[in-house]
Design a protein around this motif. Sequence first.
Motif, PDB file in Angstrom:
ATOM      1  N   GLY A 152       0.836  -1.197   0.000  1.00 43.70           N
ATOM      2  CA  GLY A 152       0.000   0.000   0.000  1.00 43.70           C
ATOM      3  C   GLY A 152       0.867   1.241   0.000  1.00 43.70           C
ATOM      4  N   LEU A 153       0.229   2.414   0.029  1.00 41.50           N
ATOM      5  CA  LEU A 153       0.950   3.681   0.007  1.00 41.50           C
ATOM      6  C   LEU A 153       0.878   4.393   1.346  1.00 41.50           C
ATOM      7  N   LYS A 154       1.915   5.123   1.665  1.00 44.14           N
ATOM      8  CA  LYS A 154       1.890   6.020   2.820  1.00 44.14           C
ATOM      9  C   LYS A 154       0.713   6.979   2.680  1.00 44.14           C
ATOM     10  N   ARG A 155      -0.002   7.189   3.754  1.00 44.17           N
ATOM     11  CA  ARG A 155      -1.193   8.041   3.858  1.00 44.17           C
ATOM     12  C   ARG A 155      -2.400   7.473   3.111  1.00 44.17           C
ATOM     13  N   ALA A 223      -0.241  -8.304  -4.518  1.00 41.81           N
ATOM     14  CA  ALA A 223      -0.981  -7.179  -5.095  1.00 41.81           C
ATOM     15  C   ALA A 223      -0.459  -5.849  -4.569  1.00 41.81           C
ATOM     16  N   VAL A 224      -0.760  -4.814  -5.328  1.00 39.22           N
ATOM     17  CA  VAL A 224      -0.578  -3.426  -4.903  1.00 39.22           C
ATOM     18  C   VAL A 224      -1.967  -2.826  -4.764  1.00 39.22           C
ATOM     19  N   ILE A 225      -2.236  -2.122  -3.653  1.00 36.37           N
ATOM     20  CA  ILE A 225      -3.512  -1.439  -3.474  1.00 36.37           C
ATOM     21  C   ILE A 225      -3.275   0.053  -3.309  1.00 36.37           C
ATOM     22  N   LEU A 226      -4.091   0.849  -3.975  1.00 36.28           N
ATOM     23  CA  LEU A 226      -4.018   2.297  -3.814  1.00 36.28           C
ATOM     24  C   LEU A 226      -5.352   2.919  -4.163  1.00 36.28           C
ATOM     25  N   ILE A 258      -5.015  -3.496  -7.298  1.00 31.95           N
ATOM     26  CA  ILE A 258      -6.308  -3.233  -6.653  1.00 31.95           C
ATOM     27  C   ILE A 258      -6.466  -1.717  -6.505  1.00 31.95           C
ATOM     28  N   THR A 259      -7.573  -1.173  -6.971  1.00 24.97           N
ATOM     29  CA  THR A 259      -7.846   0.231  -6.702  1.00 24.97           C
ATOM     30  C   THR A 259      -9.026   0.341  -5.739  1.00 24.97           C
ATOM     31  N   ASP A 260      -8.816   1.105  -4.688  1.00 26.91           N
ATOM     32  CA  ASP A 260      -9.819   1.344  -3.653  1.00 26.91           C
ATOM     33  C   ASP A 260     -10.634   2.565  -4.071  1.00 26.91           C
TER      34      ASP A 260
END
Length: 462
Positions: A152-155, A223-226, A258-260
Amino acid sequence: MSNATENVSIEQLRELDRKHFLHPTTAIKQHQANGPSLIIDKGEGIYLTDVNGNKYIDGMSSLWNVNVGHGREEIVEAASEQMKKLAFSSCFQGMSHEPVIRLAEKIAELTPGDLNVSFFTSGGSESNDTAFKIVRHYWKLKGEPNRTKIIGLKRGYHGITVGATSATGIEQFQNMATAQAPGFIHATTKFQTECELGDRTAPDFAGSVRGVIEREGAETVAAVILEPVQGAGGMFIPPDGYLQAIRNLCDEYGILMITDEVICGFGRTGKMFGVDNWNVVPDIMTVAKGITSAYSQLGAVIIRETLRDEISELSDGPFFHGFTYSGHPVACAVALKNIEIIERENLVANAKQMEAALKRGFNYLEEKYSFVTKTRAIGLLAAFELYKDREKEIPFDPSVEAAPKLVQECLKRGLIVRPVTFEGSNTIVIAPPLSITKEQVQEMISIFDDALSAIEKSICEK
């Protein structure tokens, strides 16, 4: 007051609330001392009214979710009719009903690419936890069980269940838990497009998504989620090219994207979905909030048809995941009527038009107040920041509480907005219903103007 409270005094309500209700995301000690900050009685359009008759602009769509505005009787009627016909029926073991079938079809019509298959939940946290389980299950079926890590990403903010909190890149939420769930890692330098494209010369490359993948080993990453636009973390809009760079990076290493869209979805950014602003198709999209405009609890995990087909071919036996209220018929009927209103009233286009009106108002505030800066908006997802010296980017000392003070002054004048103070920031976040008009946007700007004037001397002299 409404009939529900007419036999109980306001003070009795306040005391009962203080005594019996543990509020979400609220200072417990402060609530014990003071009781509820507001008791809302009714809503209509973009406005809320409390039990004392005070009227407020709902500048946050409550929790980024009342997209079509309050008091939509046709949604109430749709829910009532569905309750009369079929209040609930399980979707386990292949059972179904018309509202869930129609909603799944409608979502497939709206989403980009071949994101045509929906699994339904009760909200955003459940949707993200489900997405994490699906991707890990997928890699196990593929014979790569070591692919368990989620980046995931910071913030970034993804919810408050154990998995969703672990994916969230905001320290305050992580500290609530004793420990993070295993396998969640955060890129600490968000929006580093050149790094994601392969530039390893940047000093912060190690904190980029690519840097994390290379350090951890792509063979361990599921996965990457952002979020297409970061919401609760402070409303950060990625630069053009960033989402495509992440899409390409995931394709390069065979990692799922994955996009939130829990906040961004269903018109909030001036497009039906946040990714539509950059023409990117993820492998999985999670939604909630605006899917029903909060008239009922519903979320969904939307996956590419090819992904569903591959899981189907590789698996043998049931998909052992499901919530009691997955595909709740009343919630699905509400979602269908909500989406009908969004389309019929062109609310997605209106969000884009109101973006321009907000930006004009922000420009006025920046010109008038030297401590207002970093204004930004995409659709009706907007923010600005307060700095002691905006030219040198010197922040206010946290003891000044610049953003909370402004929010309180706005509340006194009839506007509900939200402060974000993570990492010493003083950000004001705005996300009104998509039905807002230019005149109502100007009403918001006028309140900001008065509130900024009220705090200017006290915060700038400290």
